[in-house]
Design an enzyme around this catalytic site. Structure first.
Site, mmCIF file in Angstrom:
data_model
loop_
_atom_site.group_PDB
_atom_site.id
_atom_site.type_symbol
_atom_site.label_atom_id
_atom_site.label_comp_id
_atom_site.label_asym_id
_atom_site.label_seq_id
_atom_site.Cartn_x
_atom_site.Cartn_y
_atom_site.Cartn_z
ATOM 1 N N GLY A 1 3.239 -10.688 -0.057
ATOM 2 C CA GLY A 1 3.088 -11.819 -0.962
ATOM 3 C C GLY A 1 2.111 -11.579 -2.091
ATOM 4 N N ASP B 1 1.317 -5.481 1.440
ATOM 5 C CA ASP B 1 -0.076 -5.419 0.994
ATOM 6 C C ASP B 1 -0.980 -4.817 2.055
ATOM 7 O OD1 ASP B 1 0.255 -6.757 -1.585
ATOM 8 O OD2 ASP B 1 0.850 -8.459 -0.360
ATOM 9 N N GLU C 1 11.332 -12.928 0.165
ATOM 10 C CA GLU C 1 11.285 -11.656 0.898
ATOM 11 C C GLU C 1 11.502 -11.884 2.384
ATOM 12 O OE1 GLU C 1 7.423 -10.586 -0.662
ATOM 13 O OE2 GLU C 1 8.271 -8.783 -1.559
HETATM 14 O O1 DER Z 1 4.493 -9.147 -2.999
HETATM 15 C C1 DER Z 1 4.879 -8.414 -2.068
HETATM 16 O O2 DER Z 1 5.121 -8.832 -0.917
HETATM 17 C C2 DER Z 1 4.964 -6.931 -2.301
HETATM 18 O O3 DER Z 1 5.982 -6.334 -1.537
HETATM 19 C C3 DER Z 1 3.631 -6.337 -1.949
HETATM 20 O O4 DER Z 1 3.343 -6.707 -0.655
HETATM 21 C C4 DER Z 1 3.596 -4.820 -2.077
HETATM 22 O O5 DER Z 1 3.223 -4.555 -3.326
HETATM 23 P P1 DER Z 1 2.933 -3.051 -3.811
HETATM 24 O O6 DER Z 1 4.166 -2.245 -3.449
HETATM 25 O O7 DER Z 1 2.750 -3.218 -5.286
HETATM 26 O O8 DER Z 1 1.705 -2.570 -3.111
#
Ligand code: DER
Length: 231
Positions: free
Chosen positions: A99, A88, A107
């Site tokens: 997250g 993010d 993760e």
């Molecule tokens: O939920 C997560 O950790 C995802 O990896 C997030 O951090 C990235 O989401 P995106 O690829 O939709 O920007």
């Protein structure tokens, strides 16, 4: 369209550089990772790569199955060669906020089992300090019975905690592990390592979305079609 193209550029480049034959590959969550899985499938078909994929949750598992890749788990493959995931936000020291999709616990487990953690993102995600771009707060996974005392303790750390509620679901988001997610706004985070230590010491906190010093390389797709990588 720029953002989707940037995600694809990052995902494809990461897979082309780090995914190899006979590997165990960890698959993260979010909207960028699907481009990685798409590219893995292309290379399996074109190059005959043999590999197994370990999901970080329901979404990743479905991606792996939908692309006809070999699904496995940490019980069979506890040592991961490379985990590929989104973020993010990414700071100047490659610390991450993750997250946004609520899979931070799995993760982080995958990342902890991997020789390499490779992050793929679009151009919005790169900041000097965490909190500059990502305004939805640090995701904190909490045991349901502890959510109120945890929120009270988080406020004493200067955070503004909000329980994450579902869309088209009455009530809070429940993670794949049966926990709740509290998103905590700390503003600009100057010392994410210290904050992560403080949060994880709170009884009832299962995991945070602060990934400190875990990323080995970051691929950031640019709006102009370029690619920026950071190691
Ligand atoms: O939920 C997560 O950790 C995802 O990896 C997030 O951090 C990235 O989401 P995106 O690829 O939709 O920007």
């Amino acid at each position: 369209m720029e953002e989707q193209d940037a995600k694809r550029i990052a995902g494809y480049a990461a897979v082309d550089e780090f995914v190899k034959n006979n590997q165990v590959v960890g698959i993260g969550a979010g909207s960028t990772v699907p481009f990685c899985v798409e590219r893995i499938k292309q290379r399996v078909d074109e190059e005959g790569l043999s590999l197994v994929c370990i999901p970080s949750g329901y979404q990743a598992k479905q991606l792996i199955l939908d692309h006809g890749l070999i699904l496995s788990d940490l019980s069979q493959h506890p040592d991961i060669d490379v985990a590929i995931d989104g973020a993010d936000e990414i700071d100047k020291d490659l610390n991450l906020i993750k997250g946004g999709g609520g899979c931070q616990l799995q993760e982080k487990i995958l990342a902890s089992c991997a020789k390499l953690l490779i992050i793929v993102a679009d151009f919005h995600k790169e900041s000097q300090n965490l909190g500059e771009y990502w305004k939805r707060g640090v995701p904190v996974e909490v045991i349901p019975m502890a959510v109120v005392p945890v929120m009270n303790k988080v406020k004493k750390l200067g955070g503004n905690p909000v329980i994450r509620f579902g869309v088209m679901k009455a009530g809070p988001v429940v993670t794949d592990n049966g926990n709740l997610v509290v998103d905590v706004d700390f503003g600009i985070i100057q010392n994410p390592n210290e904050l992560n230590e403080q949060l994880t010491r709170i009884p009832g906190v299962v995991e945070t979305g602060l990934f400190i010093g875990m990323a080995d390389k970051v691929f950031i797709g640019q709006a102009d079609g370029g690619l920026h990588t950071i190691v």
